[in-house]
Design a protein around this motif. Structure first.
Motif, short mmCIF file in Angstrom:
data_model
loop_
_atom_site.label_atom_id
_atom_site.label_comp_id
_atom_site.label_asym_id
_atom_site.label_seq_id
_atom_site.Cartn_x
_atom_site.Cartn_y
_atom_site.Cartn_z
N LEU A 123 -10.08 3.41 -0.72
CA LEU A 123 -8.97 4.05 -1.42
C LEU A 123 -7.77 4.06 -0.48
O LEU A 123 -7.80 4.73 0.55
CB LEU A 123 -9.31 5.50 -1.77
N VAL A 124 -6.73 3.31 -0.83
CA VAL A 124 -5.55 3.23 0.03
C VAL A 124 -4.28 3.43 -0.79
O VAL A 124 -4.22 3.11 -1.98
CB VAL A 124 -5.46 1.88 0.79
N TYR A 125 -3.30 3.97 -0.13
CA TYR A 125 -1.98 4.21 -0.71
C TYR A 125 -0.97 3.28 -0.04
O TYR A 125 -1.19 2.86 1.10
CB TYR A 125 -1.55 5.66 -0.45
N PRO A 126 0.14 3.03 -0.69
CA PRO A 126 1.21 2.26 -0.03
C PRO A 126 2.00 3.19 0.89
O PRO A 126 3.10 3.61 0.59
CB PRO A 126 2.05 1.76 -1.21
N PHE A 133 3.58 9.59 0.66
CA PHE A 133 2.28 9.02 1.00
C PHE A 133 1.92 9.20 2.48
O PHE A 133 0.97 8.60 2.96
CB PHE A 133 2.23 7.53 0.65
N GLN A 134 2.71 10.00 3.18
CA GLN A 134 2.50 10.18 4.61
C GLN A 134 2.28 11.64 4.95
O GLN A 134 3.12 12.30 5.54
CB GLN A 134 3.69 9.61 5.38
N ILE A 138 -3.00 13.07 1.82
CA ILE A 138 -3.10 11.66 1.44
C ILE A 138 -4.00 10.92 2.42
O ILE A 138 -4.88 10.14 2.02
CB ILE A 138 -1.70 11.00 1.36
N PHE A 139 -3.83 11.15 3.71
CA PHE A 139 -4.67 10.47 4.70
C PHE A 139 -6.14 10.84 4.52
O PHE A 139 -7.02 9.98 4.61
CB PHE A 139 -4.20 10.80 6.12
N SER A 140 -6.43 12.11 4.23
CA SER A 140 -7.84 12.50 4.06
C SER A 140 -8.42 11.95 2.77
O SER A 140 -9.63 11.77 2.66
CB SER A 140 -7.98 14.03 4.10
N ASN A 141 -7.58 11.65 1.78
CA ASN A 141 -8.06 11.04 0.53
C ASN A 141 -8.27 9.54 0.65
O ASN A 141 -8.80 8.91 -0.26
CB ASN A 141 -7.06 11.30 -0.60
#
Length: 153
Positions: A123-126, A133-134, A138-141
């Motif tokens: 699972l990654v975000y842009p 997204f920073q 978000i990082f833990s997800n």
């Protein structure tokens, strides 16, 4: 959320890499929906490059959005828990069209990911796209080695 597919999901023909349970209407294996890589990619692939806390330099990711996958199983909620191969589990919201959630990456730099390289799903975000997204949530997800999702009621 309305299902993106009008008919039941086909059964996977390759190795099952993701199982979705819980508040879903579209199933292909008893009470769950199982996916192989080809089924996930058939839902449509998003491609983007970003830096991450876990890779060096810009990294290219591709895969379907989490929202697209949830729509395909007729998820009744965007609230869910996601579990990795090592049983690391997070509670999260899959996002909305206005605040998109992550991509379920099936490829890293154009290659399928092995368990050793954080795969087969991540699972990654842009992260570089927007400050939203920073942050630590978000990082833990951003879990790698994703294996299952349970959609909340």
């Amino acid at each position: 959320m309305a299902p993106a597919l009008a008919s039941a999901l086909d059964a996977p023909t390759g190795e099952v890499v993701l199982t979705i349970t819980g508040n879903i209407t579209e199933k292909n294996n008893g009470d769950q929906a199982d996916f192989d890589i080809a089924m996930l990619e058939a839902l449509g692939v998003q491609n983007f490059e970003t830096t991450t806390n876990w890779t060096e330099g810009k990294t290219a990711f591709s895969g379907p959005t989490l929202l697209t996958v949830l729509k395909a199983v007729g998820a009744g909620s965007t609230k869910m828990s996601a579990t990795a191969l090592n049983d690391y589990t997070i509670q999260m919201d899959a996002g909305t069209d206005d605040f998109p959630g992550p991509v379920i990456a099936t490829k890293l730099n154009g290659e399928e990911m092995s368990v050793r390289t954080k795969g087969p799903l991540w699972l990654v975000y842009p992260y570089d796209l927007d400050q939203k997204f920073q942050n630590e949530l978000i990082f833990s997800n951003s879990i790698w080695q994703l294996r299952s999702i349970e959609v909340a009621n």
